[in-house]
Design an enzyme around this catalytic site. Structure first.
Site, PDB file in Angstrom:
ATOM      1  N   ARG A 168     -59.263  57.984   8.469  1.00 12.65           N
ATOM      2  CA  ARG A 168     -58.980  59.403   9.583  1.00 12.65           C
ATOM      3  C   ARG A 168     -59.523  60.371  10.141  1.00 12.65           C
ATOM      4  O   ARG A 168     -59.331  61.369  10.219  1.00 12.65           O
ATOM      5  CB  ARG A 168     -57.332  59.896   9.890  1.00 12.65           C
ATOM      6  N   SER A 267     -48.903  58.957  14.574  1.00 13.52           N
ATOM      7  CA  SER A 267     -48.084  59.753  13.342  1.00 13.52           C
ATOM      8  C   SER A 267     -48.720  61.279  13.810  1.00 13.52           C
ATOM      9  O   SER A 267     -50.157  61.064  13.373  1.00 13.52           O
ATOM     10  CB  SER A 267     -49.038  59.454  12.430  1.00 13.52           C
ATOM     11  N   GLU A 363     -52.689  65.246  11.965  1.00 15.20           N
ATOM     12  CA  GLU A 363     -53.724  64.419  12.748  1.00 15.20           C
ATOM     13  C   GLU A 363     -54.262  64.465  14.237  1.00 15.20           C
ATOM     14  O   GLU A 363     -55.642  64.406  14.181  1.00 15.20           O
ATOM     15  CB  GLU A 363     -53.324  62.900  12.702  1.00 15.20           C
TER      16      GLU A 363
HETATM   17  N1  EPU Z   1     -41.517  55.815   5.573  1.00 12.42           N
HETATM   18  C1  EPU Z   1     -40.015  56.908   5.166  1.00 12.42           C
HETATM   19  N2  EPU Z   1     -39.640  57.388   6.570  1.00 12.42           N
HETATM   20  C2  EPU Z   1     -39.461  57.247   7.363  1.00 12.42           C
HETATM   21  C3  EPU Z   1     -41.165  56.795   7.978  1.00 12.42           C
HETATM   22  C4  EPU Z   1     -41.763  55.974   7.285  1.00 12.42           C
HETATM   23  O1  EPU Z   1     -38.806  56.759   4.062  1.00 12.42           O
HETATM   24  O2  EPU Z   1     -39.262  58.290   8.539  1.00 12.42           O
HETATM   25  C5  EPU Z   1     -41.951  54.945   4.424  1.00 12.42           C
HETATM   26  C6  EPU Z   1     -41.367  53.649   4.623  1.00 12.42           C
HETATM   27  O3  EPU Z   1     -40.098  53.065   4.467  1.00 12.42           O
HETATM   28  C7  EPU Z   1     -43.082  53.353   4.205  1.00 12.42           C
HETATM   29  C8  EPU Z   1     -43.886  53.861   4.056  1.00 12.42           C
HETATM   30  O4  EPU Z   1     -42.448  55.626   4.224  1.00 12.42           O
HETATM   31  O5  EPU Z   1     -42.700  52.827   2.609  1.00 12.42           O
HETATM   32  C9  EPU Z   1     -45.154  53.821   5.314  1.00 12.42           C
HETATM   33  O6  EPU Z   1     -44.521  54.432   6.539  1.00 12.42           O
HETATM   34  P1  EPU Z   1     -45.200  52.892   8.240  1.00 12.42           P
HETATM   35  O7  EPU Z   1     -45.389  51.826   7.311  1.00 12.42           O
HETATM   36  O8  EPU Z   1     -44.636  53.031   8.686  1.00 12.42           O
HETATM   37  O9  EPU Z   1     -46.608  53.690   7.683  1.00 12.42           O
HETATM   38  P2  EPU Z   1     -47.056  55.340   8.277  1.00 12.42           P
HETATM   39  O10 EPU Z   1     -47.892  55.095   6.464  1.00 12.42           O
HETATM   40  O11 EPU Z   1     -45.988  56.003   8.338  1.00 12.42           O
HETATM   41  C10 EPU Z   1     -49.326  54.834   9.244  1.00 12.42           C
HETATM   42  C11 EPU Z   1     -50.865  55.208  10.064  1.00 12.42           C
HETATM   43  C12 EPU Z   1     -49.679  54.732  10.902  1.00 12.42           C
HETATM   44  C13 EPU Z   1     -50.155  52.772  10.952  1.00 12.42           C
HETATM   45  C14 EPU Z   1     -49.201  52.211  10.229  1.00 12.42           C
HETATM   46  C15 EPU Z   1     -49.259  51.275  10.315  1.00 12.42           C
HETATM   47  C16 EPU Z   1     -51.479  57.248   9.277  1.00 12.42           C
HETATM   48  C17 EPU Z   1     -51.398  58.569   9.198  1.00 12.42           C
HETATM   49  N3  EPU Z   1     -50.050  56.989   9.691  1.00 12.42           N
HETATM   50  O12 EPU Z   1     -48.508  55.359   8.898  1.00 12.42           O
HETATM   51  O13 EPU Z   1     -50.401  55.274  12.776  1.00 12.42           O
HETATM   52  O14 EPU Z   1     -49.647  52.540  12.322  1.00 12.42           O
HETATM   53  O15 EPU Z   1     -49.484  53.412   8.610  1.00 12.42           O
HETATM   54  O16 EPU Z   1     -50.274  51.147   9.027  1.00 12.42           O
HETATM   55  O17 EPU Z   1     -51.327  56.876   8.054  1.00 12.42           O
HETATM   56  C18 EPU Z   1     -51.146  56.893  13.840  1.00 12.42           C
HETATM   57  O18 EPU Z   1     -52.381  57.228  13.202  1.00 12.42           O
HETATM   58  O19 EPU Z   1     -50.768  57.353  14.912  1.00 12.42           O
HETATM   59  C19 EPU Z   1     -50.825  55.846  13.755  1.00 12.42           C
HETATM   60  C20 EPU Z   1     -49.571  54.970  14.062  1.00 12.42           C
END
Ligand code: EPU
Length: 367
Positions: A168, A267, A363
């Protein structure tokens, strides 16, 4: 000179930011060609105003009216500009919609961008924060970024290395911040395409036949039959780029709020990166901690998990809220002001810091 440009005063930006914040621009210019930028830069009044370059407004939190010039980038155009044995080069202008570009490339039969389907925003913004999702980052597919240098009036082309892409992150957030106005981006899309299914949730979605029945929220977007160039060499059980795009759309539609209905900027925080020592100490206290090892030995923590554990998921402060299905996404529950969203973000940061000793970095650009 200013009168030759279609400059408008006191323009509401509500429709131009995905949080749906009702803030106004003192001065507003919809930029549809390079000459307008050159003219604005030479204008003695406009060139001395504070400046905000606005793309799709999907990575932006407006905390008040903007007391200067908003350059709303509307440069149009998508074209194939080169082809080698390995890749096809597609150039897209800054004002094009990101998702529309992804669908256009897929409709031509070019894979590469499918994991990044349905990310809101414009092409011009994609290199700034090096958009990423489901195991892909756009920087790995960018050959060049062309920008207008507001300081000098020059037009500069950077290659991928020159963009200094990180998680990012890019040079456009640092050395070229407030200086480079991105004009267009050239993507190198591999002709020997292979699916990128390293993200377990995406692989599961494709393995699960139910995903095929999830409605496409962009009807018509995938109507053209897809013939990825490398199809003849692909194992028959591998999904094609269009199937991956549909799976990503299905996951995102389930987990993330549609900004057309619920204001948000995806995010709100980056996933924090900590040392192996810090991560091990946290796991001792929190065995269920979600973390991902990085090539350099550090760990990326799931910020959504940290926020969730602090009990914020689904909660609100005034009209600002934390999305029920993804704690990393802050939402506008109605007429939230940017300041209300910011206060919620700060309360979350304080709780995560107190409980886990980790500072979350926001972000979106906060203006
Ligand atoms: N999780 C929780 N509770 C929540 C949310 C997430 O426990 O409320 C846990 C999930 O169970 C999972 C982990 O956190 O084990 C990761 O969650 P998720 O797969 O939804 O991905 P993320 O790390 O929250 C990132 C990106 C997203 C992107 C997704 C998929 C960042 C800041 N965000 O989210 O990007 O779509 O991975 O690759 O890196 C964005 O940047 O706007 C965005 C949506």
């Amino acid at each position: 000179m200013q009168s030759l440009l279609p400059v408008r005063r006191h323009v509401s930006l509500r429709a131009f930011n995905t949080f749906g914040i009702d803030a106004a621009a003192d001065t507003y210019l919809h930029v549809t060609d390079l000459g307008m930028l050159e003219q604005a830069r030479r204008d003695p009044v406009l060139s001395n105003m504070p400046r905000l370059v606005l793309g799709g407004g999907s990575n932006l939190l407006l905390t008040g009216d903007f007391p200067g010039l908003v350059l709303h980038m509307g440069l149009p155009g998508i074209a194939i500009v080169g082809r080698t044995a390995e890749a096809v080069q597609v150039r897209a202008a800054a004002g094009e919609s990101w998702h529309a570009l992804v669908q256009w490339t897929l409709a031509q039969g070019f894979g590469g961008l499918e994991n990044l389907s349905l990310i809101p925003g414009s092409v011009g913004a994609c290199p700034i924060q090096n958009i990423g999702a489901y195991g892909a980052e756009v920087g790995n597919l960018i050959d060049a970024v062309r920008y207008f240098d507001w300081n000098t009036g020059d037009i500069i082309t950077l290659d991928r290395a020159g963009c200094a892409f990180g998680y990012r992150d890019s040079i456009f957030k640092h050395g070229l911040r407030n200086r480079a106005i991105i004009l267009d981006v050239t993507f190198g899309l591999p002709l020997q395409w292979r699916p990128n299914l390293q993200y377990v949730e995406l692989a599961n979605e494709l393995a699960h036949p139910a995903s095929a029945r999830v409605e496409n929220p962009h009807p018509g977007a995938l109507e053209t039959p897809l013939v990825p160039q490398a199809d003849q060499d692909r194992p028959s059980d591998e999904p094609d780029a269009a199937a991956i795009s549909r799976a990503v759309i299905a996951i995102r539609s389930r987990k993330l709020p549609d900004p057309a209905r619920i204001g948000n900027a995806g995010s709100f925080f980056k996933n924090p990166v900590v040392t192996g020592v810090q991560r091990d100490a946290l796991v001792t206290d929190w065995p269920a901690l979600v973390s991902f090892a990085q090539p350099d030995g550090s760990y990326k923590l799931a910020a959504g998990w940290l926020i969730d554990r602090c009990g914020w998921k689904g909660r609100s402060m005034g009209a600002a809220g934390v999305y029920e299905k993804q704690a990393l996404v802050l939402i506008n529950r109605g007429n939230a002001s940017g300041v209300e969203i910011l206060h919620l973000a700060q309360a979350i940061q304080a709780d995560v810091q107190a409980r886990f000793g980790v500072m979350l970095e926001s972000e979106p650009v906060i203006v």
